[in-house]
Design a protein around this motif. Structure first.
Motif, short mmCIF file in Angstrom:
data_model
loop_
_atom_site.label_atom_id
_atom_site.label_comp_id
_atom_site.label_asym_id
_atom_site.label_seq_id
_atom_site.Cartn_x
_atom_site.Cartn_y
_atom_site.Cartn_z
N ASN A 224 -40.50 -24.41 -76.28
CA ASN A 224 -40.49 -24.98 -77.63
C ASN A 224 -39.72 -26.30 -77.65
OD1 ASN A 224 -37.52 -24.32 -78.54
ND2 ASN A 224 -38.31 -22.40 -77.69
N THR B 213 -38.17 -27.81 -80.74
CA THR B 213 -37.94 -27.57 -82.16
C THR B 213 -37.69 -28.87 -82.93
OG1 THR B 213 -37.01 -25.42 -81.60
CG2 THR B 213 -36.58 -26.24 -83.82
N GLN C 140 -48.80 -24.11 -81.06
CA GLN C 140 -48.67 -24.34 -82.49
C GLN C 140 -47.75 -25.53 -82.78
OE1 GLN C 140 -47.24 -20.29 -83.33
NE2 GLN C 140 -48.98 -20.02 -84.71
N THR D 105 -44.84 -26.78 -85.40
CA THR D 105 -43.85 -26.09 -86.22
C THR D 105 -43.12 -27.07 -87.14
OG1 THR D 105 -42.16 -26.32 -84.49
CG2 THR D 105 -43.49 -24.30 -84.49
N GLU E 236 -39.17 -21.20 -90.25
CA GLU E 236 -39.98 -22.16 -89.52
C GLU E 236 -41.46 -21.89 -89.80
OE1 GLU E 236 -39.69 -23.56 -84.98
OE2 GLU E 236 -40.55 -21.56 -85.20
N ALA F 259 -45.23 -22.26 -88.81
CA ALA F 259 -46.01 -22.50 -87.59
C ALA F 259 -47.49 -22.60 -87.93
CB ALA F 259 -45.77 -21.39 -86.57
N ASN G 69 -41.84 -18.09 -89.02
CA ASN G 69 -40.87 -17.55 -88.08
C ASN G 69 -39.47 -17.66 -88.66
OD1 ASN G 69 -43.10 -17.46 -86.32
ND2 ASN G 69 -42.61 -19.48 -85.50
N ARG H 104 -36.02 -16.15 -81.85
CA ARG H 104 -37.09 -16.47 -82.81
C ARG H 104 -37.89 -15.20 -83.07
NH1 ARG H 104 -38.77 -20.59 -80.69
NH2 ARG H 104 -38.45 -22.22 -82.27
N SER I 227 -41.04 -13.48 -85.28
CA SER I 227 -42.25 -13.77 -86.05
C SER I 227 -42.77 -12.47 -86.67
CB SER I 227 -43.33 -14.38 -85.14
OG SER I 227 -42.87 -15.56 -84.54
#
Length: 282
Positions: free
Chosen positions: A114, A116, A178, A180, A200, A202, A240, A255, A257
């Motif tokens: 990721n 971020t 994805q 984010t 978050e 996504a 998320n 994280r 989801s």
């Protein structure tokens, strides 16, 4: 006469000596000076030239200041300031929560990458509290290495089926990419240490069908087989919850989801949980 001349000479020389001392040592003139009333009682203390208080850090109360930081945060977050940040690269492992047999994702072989804070803007309320809105990227790889594989049928329904008889499995993995959009609250516990938490959003890759694929590898009768399927029916949008503890440029994150990864009409029902390390932010 000699006494009078000596007094006059001392009056002229002493101020010049004090002035030269201040020039050679500027800090000598930066002491706090008390203010007294007519009765000799202390009223307040004022600072002279060059003195700096800690509250100078918060020198934009209610105002707006803008600065750019790449991969790092200011040592002191100034009150009422805004920063443009880049950073927050993370590497971790992801698991499939709520999966049902025969689906068996191995967390130790399922990677998550990721970024971020590919781009984010942060507002500092004060030196401890800040809020950040950003844009990033999330790559997940759910991998199985047992006797079952991912497979999509003619109706575009994702299933978990056995390998052909006599096959030697290598792996079967579900790959999802994805974009984010995190909204993160940060609390600076003390210099170098901070805690971050927030939701978050996504979003899947849209029209790019290669952002959601299946890859399967196995051997059969001495031959190696490679299968790839694109354009899986995953949920177009999910939310998320992310949290991180950071020390300087390195941190640990988690994280979660709660949303189903696959559209419930087109595959098995499961969510995801991932954890790992971050560098340069988040």
């Amino acid at each position: 006469m000699r006494l009078v001349a000596g007094a006059i000479l001392a009056t002229l020389i002493l101020p010049l000596s004090a002035e030269n001392e201040n020039r050679e040592n500027p800090s000598a003139g930066n002491s706090l000076k008390p203010e007294l009333n007519g009765n000799g009682e202390l009223l307040t203390a004022t600072r002279s030239r060059g003195e700096r208080f800690d509250d100078d850090i918060d020198r934009y109360p209610g105002g707006f200041d803008f600065s750019i930081t790449l991969g790092k945060k200011h040592r002191h977050h100034r009150k009422g300031t805004t920063e443009l940040n880049m950073g927050g690269v993370g590497l971790g492992f992801v698991s499939a929560l709520g999966e049902k047999a025969p689906m068996d994702v191995s967390m130790g072989h399922s990677l998550e990458i990721n970024w971020t804070e590919a781009m984010s803007i942060r507002y500092n309320f004060n030196r401890h509290n800040s809020l950040e809105l950003g844009m990033g990227f999330l790559w997940r790889n759910y991998r199985m290495a047992h006797q079952y594989r991912f497979q999509q049928d003619a109706a575009e329904v994702l299933g978990v089926v056995p390998y052909p008889a006599g096959a030697v499995p290598k792996f079967s993995r579900l790959h999802i990419f994805q974009m984010t959009f995190p909204l993160l609250y940060s609390y600076n516990v003390k210099p170098g240490w901070s805690f971050v938490i927030g939701p978050e959003l996504a979003v899947n890759g849209g029209h790019n069908k290669h952002t959601r694929t299946i890859k399967t590898r196995y051997s059969l009768d001495g031959e190696k087989y490679k299968e790839k399927t694109t354009d899986l029916r995953i949920n177009p949008v999910s939310v998320n919850l992310v949290a991180s503890i950071r020390f300087r440029f390195i941190g640990l994150y988690v994280r979660y989801s709660p949303c189903d990864v696959i559209d419930h009409n087109y595959g098995p029902k499961f969510q995801s949980l991932s954890t790992g390390i971050t560098l340069w932010g988040f």
